[in-house]
Design a protein around this motif. Structure first.
Motif, short mmCIF file in Angstrom:
data_model
loop_
_atom_site.label_atom_id
_atom_site.label_comp_id
_atom_site.label_asym_id
_atom_site.label_seq_id
_atom_site.Cartn_x
_atom_site.Cartn_y
_atom_site.Cartn_z
N ASP A 19 0.83 -1.22 0.00
CA ASP A 19 0.00 0.00 0.00
C ASP A 19 0.86 1.26 0.00
O ASP A 19 0.35 2.35 -0.21
N PHE A 20 2.17 1.10 0.28
CA PHE A 20 3.04 2.27 0.36
C PHE A 20 4.01 2.34 -0.84
O PHE A 20 4.91 3.16 -0.85
N LYS B 15 4.60 3.33 -4.63
CA LYS B 15 3.98 4.41 -5.40
C LYS B 15 3.64 4.01 -6.85
O LYS B 15 2.77 4.62 -7.47
N GLU C 118 8.11 5.58 2.86
CA GLU C 118 6.72 6.10 2.79
C GLU C 118 5.92 5.63 4.01
O GLU C 118 5.18 6.38 4.62
N PHE C 119 6.07 4.34 4.32
CA PHE C 119 5.32 3.76 5.44
C PHE C 119 5.67 4.49 6.74
O PHE C 119 4.77 4.89 7.50
N LYS D 275 6.89 7.44 7.21
CA LYS D 275 6.41 8.82 7.21
C LYS D 275 4.94 8.83 7.70
O LYS D 275 4.57 9.56 8.61
N PHE D 276 4.14 7.94 7.08
CA PHE D 276 2.72 7.84 7.46
C PHE D 276 2.58 7.39 8.92
O PHE D 276 1.86 7.99 9.71
N TYR D 277 3.31 6.32 9.26
CA TYR D 277 3.09 5.68 10.56
C TYR D 277 3.49 6.60 11.73
O TYR D 277 2.73 6.78 12.68
N GLU E 254 3.79 9.77 11.78
CA GLU E 254 2.88 10.94 11.88
C GLU E 254 1.54 10.55 12.50
O GLU E 254 0.94 11.31 13.26
N THR E 255 1.08 9.34 12.20
CA THR E 255 -0.25 8.91 12.67
C THR E 255 -0.24 8.41 14.11
O THR E 255 -1.12 8.73 14.91
#
Ligand SMILES: C[S@@+](CC[C@H](N)C(=O)[O-])C[C@H]1O[C@@H](n2cnc3c(N)ncnc32)[C@H](O)[C@@H]1O
Length: 246
Positions: A40-41, A43, A69-70, A72-74, A76-77
């Motif tokens: 899912d991460f 591109k 990417e993962f 960065k998302f993780y 932050e979340t």
């Protein structure tokens, strides 16, 4: 405690939270287990997570970009977790490592595949964990092993007394267990276990535990810190051995 697993095979690892005490702990809100699909991460339109190794040679390598990417998302979340990479090159998992991991509020386990992951992903990793000196095809089984063993040390997941009596807790192996019936094919449950004398039962169990450890795992036996019950149990074992020798 929150445990997250990052994998390219989410359906493979999902079962870890669907059975037994782990599923009960999830239902009771003691454990939160989340599974993320690395694809899912990725591109590109084919969701590619592997590529050829620089320098040539056999096999593929997990690309760094989907991991970057993962994270960065993780991060932050959810904030920064304690990150474990499954790897045959890591510290070999044991009870004390499991207990240490269980003390983290938030654990993220990465499952490798192919020849492993691009070395630059190591900047996110706090600890590499191996489940033994052999090479598996992927980190999914190790991740499930880690989740299972760590869960047992999270307060409220299993009865604390039962964890304390299990093998390895105090560098001893567990004592033998019996249940009904009392006799099966002429084999009887040891009398002491039906005597109702709790002190005698505890002494017998410790004696059997020491005997098993001495015979099967002398390395553990040598590390064990002997307490008063051990001393009495060893005396009883010594008497038993002397009686057998006569
Ligand atoms: C085929 S292995 C890669 C082995 C790597 N080329 C090496 O020799 O160190 C693919 C993935 O499986 C996982 N793995 C394999 N054996 C493991 C073990 N004993 N303990 C933990 N993870 C393991 C790791 O995530 C690893 O990245």
């Amino acid at each position: 405690m929150r445990i997250s697993i990052l994998t390219i095979f989410p359906d493979f690892v999902r079962v870890v939270k669907e059975y037994g005490v782990v599923s009960q702990a999830v239902e009771n809100g003691i454990l939160e287990i989340e599974i993320f699909n690395l694809r899912d991460f990725a591109k590109d339109k084919h969701k590619t997570v592997d590529d050829y190794p620089y320098g040539g040679g056999p096999g593929m390598v997990m690309k760094p970009a989907p991991f970057f990417e993962f994270f960065k998302f993780y991060n932050e979340t959810y904030g920064k977790p304690y990150v474990v990479l499954t790897s045959p090159q890591g510290d070999v998992l044991n009870n004390s490592i499991a207990r240490e991991l269980a003390s983290k509020d938030h654990l993220l386990i990465i499952c490798g595949r192919y020849e492993g992951i691009d070395e630059r992903v190591m900047k996110f990793v706090d600890r590499e964990i191996s489940i033994g000196d052999y090479v598996l095809t992927g980190g999914e089984l190790p991740a499930m092993v880690i989740v299972d063993v760590v869960s047992r040390f999270v307060p409220g997941v299993v009865d604390e007394e039962s964890v304390k009596n299990d093998s390895f807790y105090n560098d001893l192996l567990d004592h033998p267990h019996y249940t009904r019936p009392r006799v099966i094919e002429d084999m009887r449950v040891p009398e002491v276990l039906i005597s109702g004398n709790h002190e005698e039962v505890e002494l017998w169990r410790r004696k059997e535990s020491l005997k098993k450890t001495m015979l099967k795992r002398p390395d553990l036996f040598m590390k064990h810190q002997f307490d008063e019950i051990d001393k009495r149990a060893l005396l009883s074992l010594f008497r038993e051995l002397m009686a057998d020798a006569k």
